[in-house]
Structure formats: structure tokens, C-alpha cells
Design a protein around this motif. Sequence first.
Motif, PDB file in Angstrom:
ATOM      1  N   ILE A   1      33.427  24.856 -28.290  1.00 29.49           N
ATOM      2  CA  ILE A   1      34.138  25.578 -27.238  1.00 29.49           C
ATOM      3  C   ILE A   1      34.206  27.063 -27.568  1.00 29.49           C
ATOM      4  CG2 ILE A   1      36.343  25.834 -26.030  1.00 29.49           C
ATOM      5  CD1 ILE A   1      36.820  22.858 -26.414  1.00 29.49           C
ATOM      6  N   ALA A   2      34.435  27.393 -28.841  1.00 35.19           N
ATOM      7  CA  ALA A   2      34.460  28.797 -29.249  1.00 35.19           C
ATOM      8  C   ALA A   2      33.129  29.469 -28.937  1.00 35.19           C
ATOM      9  CB  ALA A   2      34.779  28.906 -30.737  1.00 35.19           C
ATOM     10  N   ALA A   3      32.027  28.784 -29.209  1.00 36.77           N
ATOM     11  CA  ALA A   3      30.708  29.339 -28.905  1.00 36.77           C
ATOM     12  C   ALA A   3      30.567  29.598 -27.405  1.00 36.77           C
ATOM     13  CB  ALA A   3      29.613  28.393 -29.390  1.00 36.77           C
ATOM     14  N   ALA A   4      31.042  28.651 -26.599  1.00 37.82           N
ATOM     15  CA  ALA A   4      30.982  28.836 -25.147  1.00 37.82           C
ATOM     16  C   ALA A   4      31.850  30.009 -24.701  1.00 37.82           C
ATOM     17  CB  ALA A   4      31.418  27.551 -24.440  1.00 37.82           C
ATOM     18  N   SER A   5      33.002  30.177 -25.336  1.00 38.65           N
ATOM     19  CA  SER A   5      33.885  31.286 -24.957  1.00 38.65           C
ATOM     20  C   SER A   5      33.231  32.631 -25.252  1.00 38.65           C
ATOM     21  CB  SER A   5      35.237  31.167 -25.677  1.00 38.65           C
ATOM     22  OG  SER A   5      35.180  31.618 -27.019  1.00 38.65           O
ATOM     23  N   ILE A   6      32.495  32.709 -26.358  1.00 42.78           N
ATOM     24  CA  ILE A   6      31.808  33.961 -26.717  1.00 42.78           C
ATOM     25  C   ILE A   6      30.667  34.245 -25.745  1.00 42.78           C
ATOM     26  CG2 ILE A   6      30.374  35.062 -28.482  1.00 42.78           C
ATOM     27  CD1 ILE A   6      32.089  33.411 -30.549  1.00 42.78           C
ATOM     28  N   ILE A   7      29.872  33.233 -25.436  1.00 48.52           N
ATOM     29  CA  ILE A   7      28.769  33.414 -24.490  1.00 48.52           C
ATOM     30  C   ILE A   7      29.302  33.870 -23.131  1.00 48.52           C
ATOM     31  CG2 ILE A   7      26.954  32.242 -23.204  1.00 48.52           C
ATOM     32  CD1 ILE A   7      26.176  32.707 -26.086  1.00 48.52           C
ATOM     33  N   ALA A   8      30.370  33.227 -22.658  1.00 49.74           N
ATOM     34  CA  ALA A   8      30.935  33.578 -21.353  1.00 49.74           C
ATOM     35  C   ALA A   8      31.498  34.991 -21.355  1.00 49.74           C
ATOM     36  CB  ALA A   8      32.012  32.569 -20.963  1.00 49.74           C
ATOM     37  N   LYS A   9      32.238  35.347 -22.398  1.00 46.07           N
ATOM     38  CA  LYS A   9      32.872  36.666 -22.463  1.00 46.07           C
ATOM     39  C   LYS A   9      31.840  37.780 -22.548  1.00 46.07           C
ATOM     40  CE  LYS A   9      35.965  39.906 -23.351  1.00 46.07           C
ATOM     41  NZ  LYS A   9      36.660  40.570 -22.215  1.00 46.07           N
ATOM     42  N   VAL A  10      30.870  37.654 -23.426  1.00 47.62           N
ATOM     43  CA  VAL A  10      29.852  38.704 -23.578  1.00 47.62           C
ATOM     44  C   VAL A  10      29.046  38.844 -22.289  1.00 47.62           C
ATOM     45  CG1 VAL A  10      27.748  39.380 -24.798  1.00 47.62           C
ATOM     46  CG2 VAL A  10      29.723  38.515 -26.078  1.00 47.62           C
ATOM     47  N   THR A  11      28.677  37.723 -21.682  1.00 55.30           N
ATOM     48  CA  THR A  11      27.910  37.768 -20.441  1.00 55.30           C
ATOM     49  C   THR A  11      28.688  38.474 -19.346  1.00 55.30           C
ATOM     50  OG1 THR A  11      26.744  35.724 -20.996  1.00 55.30           O
ATOM     51  CG2 THR A  11      26.761  36.380 -18.669  1.00 55.30           C
ATOM     52  N   ARG A  12      29.958  38.118 -19.192  1.00 59.90           N
ATOM     53  CA  ARG A  12      30.762  38.758 -18.134  1.00 59.90           C
ATOM     54  C   ARG A  12      30.946  40.247 -18.408  1.00 59.90           C
ATOM     55  NH1 ARG A  12      35.567  40.434 -16.241  1.00 59.90           N
ATOM     56  NH2 ARG A  12      35.929  39.927 -14.039  1.00 59.90           N
ATOM     57  N   ASP A  13      31.213  40.615 -19.654  1.00 61.89           N
ATOM     58  CA  ASP A  13      31.381  42.038 -19.976  1.00 61.89           C
ATOM     59  C   ASP A  13      30.111  42.823 -19.654  1.00 61.89           C
ATOM     60  OD1 ASP A  13      33.938  41.560 -20.805  1.00 61.89           O
ATOM     61  OD2 ASP A  13      33.561  41.908 -22.945  1.00 61.89           O
ATOM     62  N   ARG A  14      28.963  42.238 -19.933  1.00 65.86           N
ATOM     63  CA  ARG A  14      27.706  42.921 -19.621  1.00 65.86           C
ATOM     64  C   ARG A  14      27.520  43.061 -18.110  1.00 65.86           C
ATOM     65  NH1 ARG A  14      23.391  40.213 -23.955  1.00 65.86           N
ATOM     66  NH2 ARG A  14      24.370  41.062 -25.853  1.00 65.86           N
ATOM     67  N   MET A  15      27.924  42.052 -17.363  1.00 68.93           N
ATOM     68  CA  MET A  15      27.836  42.138 -15.909  1.00 68.93           C
ATOM     69  C   MET A  15      28.730  43.248 -15.371  1.00 68.93           C
ATOM     70  SD  MET A  15      27.879  38.021 -15.128  1.00 68.93           S
ATOM     71  CE  MET A  15      27.769  38.115 -13.345  1.00 68.93           C
ATOM     72  N   MET A  16      29.946  43.352 -15.904  1.00 73.31           N
ATOM     73  CA  MET A  16      30.872  44.380 -15.430  1.00 73.31           C
ATOM     74  C   MET A  16      30.427  45.771 -15.861  1.00 73.31           C
ATOM     75  SD  MET A  16      32.822  42.608 -13.594  1.00 73.31           S
ATOM     76  CE  MET A  16      33.948  43.925 -13.094  1.00 73.31           C
ATOM     77  N   THR A  17      29.816  45.884 -17.028  1.00 71.45           N
ATOM     78  CA  THR A  17      29.294  47.179 -17.476  1.00 71.45           C
ATOM     79  C   THR A  17      28.159  47.631 -16.565  1.00 71.45           C
ATOM     80  OG1 THR A  17      29.930  46.736 -19.770  1.00 71.45           O
ATOM     81  CG2 THR A  17      28.235  48.400 -19.410  1.00 71.45           C
ATOM     82  N   ARG A  18      27.305  46.683 -16.172  1.00 66.37           N
ATOM     83  CA  ARG A  18      26.235  47.020 -15.229  1.00 66.37           C
ATOM     84  C   ARG A  18      26.837  47.434 -13.878  1.00 66.37           C
ATOM     85  NH1 ARG A  18      20.773  45.779 -14.390  1.00 66.37           N
ATOM     86  NH2 ARG A  18      20.133  46.997 -12.564  1.00 66.37           N
TER      87      ARG A  18
END
Length: 220
Positions: free
Chosen positions: A155-172
Motif C-alpha cells: 500500500i505504501a508503494a501505491a501511495s508513493i506512485i499515486a502521489k508522485v503521479t498526481r504532483d507531476r500532473m498538477m505541475t504540468r
Amino acid sequence: MARQRSDSPLLFDLPVRPDFRMERAAMREGVWPVCGTDEAGRGPLAGPVVAAAVILDPKRIPKGLDDSKRMSHAEREAVFDEILDKASAVSIASACAHSIDRSDIRKASLEAMCRAVKLLCIEPKLVLADGRDIPPGLTCDGKAVVKGDQRSQSIAAASIIAKVTRDRMMTRTASIHVSYGFDLHMGYATARHRTAIEAHGPLTRLHRLSFAPFRLDAAE
């Protein structure tokens, strides 16, 4: 239909860092693969909610796995790459602001988690889902794990993947809608974000119009 189970830990049962005990217990019972799923972005005023599902390789567990909220940006980015390199399977799904407004954030989050699980290239036999709810529509057993990102490495791995992906989307997104500063607050209700909304108004299909302050403004 997935059999629903829940797991509510006592405060002092939480490990210092997430471990692989739940996954190994399932393996001993002949239940494998096990995937973890989590989401990022339930609280912001803008942007999607992003969910991830991860099946870890028991022989190649990435170092540094933890609840993404307890990690720095640099730590998340480094572990993100290691998860992609070492995990057996990783998938990502999201629900946009419009989808959130059409239902609600809880339903949209659970739907995104279910889609992430179904997009895995390996079909899991058990899904460990962060929180108190099991995503509806799973085709295997599911287990809700309260504070799962602090207890299960999957679950921790999934939380990291989700968080980094969303942050990159918002930065774009910030590079397109430069007046809102999305790269600084990721859509959360900071003072800067609220000031930008007051000055420029909400962005269609990006701001969650069912959330306050938009919903409250509409009622006035």
C-alpha cells in the motif's frame, strides 16, 4: 464478487515503518499475488484524484517505502523510480474533477482504485486497500486496511506512485494555467490558491465545483 474484510488497528499496533507481514501471511495461505492500492488527492479544490495499484516482488522490495505523506519530495521521487524498476506490476488510474462532481470524492476515489487494480498486467488474488472501504467491483478478495500506507509496503508503494503521479500532473497544469500556482499547492486550499480563484474564477473541469467554496458561493 469480492469478499469484504476490514482491519482497524490499535494505535500502538502501527509499525514504525510499513512492512511485508500482511503480504507474507497471505502467501503462507496460498494467496498470491497480493496488490496494494491507495489514492492521492481526495482533499484538494482542483485536479484529479489519482489511484495506483502495486504488486511487489517479494525478492526485490524497494528500500525506503513509507507513507508518502511522511516523505519529502526528493524521497518520493527516488523511491518512485525504484518501485517502477523492481515491482512485478504497477498501474495508475484517475478521476477528473468533473467525475468527482458527478458523484462524490469517496465514490470517485474508490472507482479509481478499482480501475487501477483491473489495469494491472498481473491479476491479484487479494487487494489490500488503504482506508475503511474496499473498492466495489473487484474480481478478487479485498481487505480494507486502516492506515494501510503506514502498515503495508504494498500500500505504501501505491501511495508513493499515486502521489508522485498526481504532483507531476498538477505541475504540468501549472505551466498552462500560470495564474493559479498549481505547482506550489497542488490544488489544495492554500491562501494563494483561494486568492487566485477570487481573482480569476474557477477553471472548468479542473476545479471541483461541488466542493466549498464553489458550492457555497453557488448557494448565495
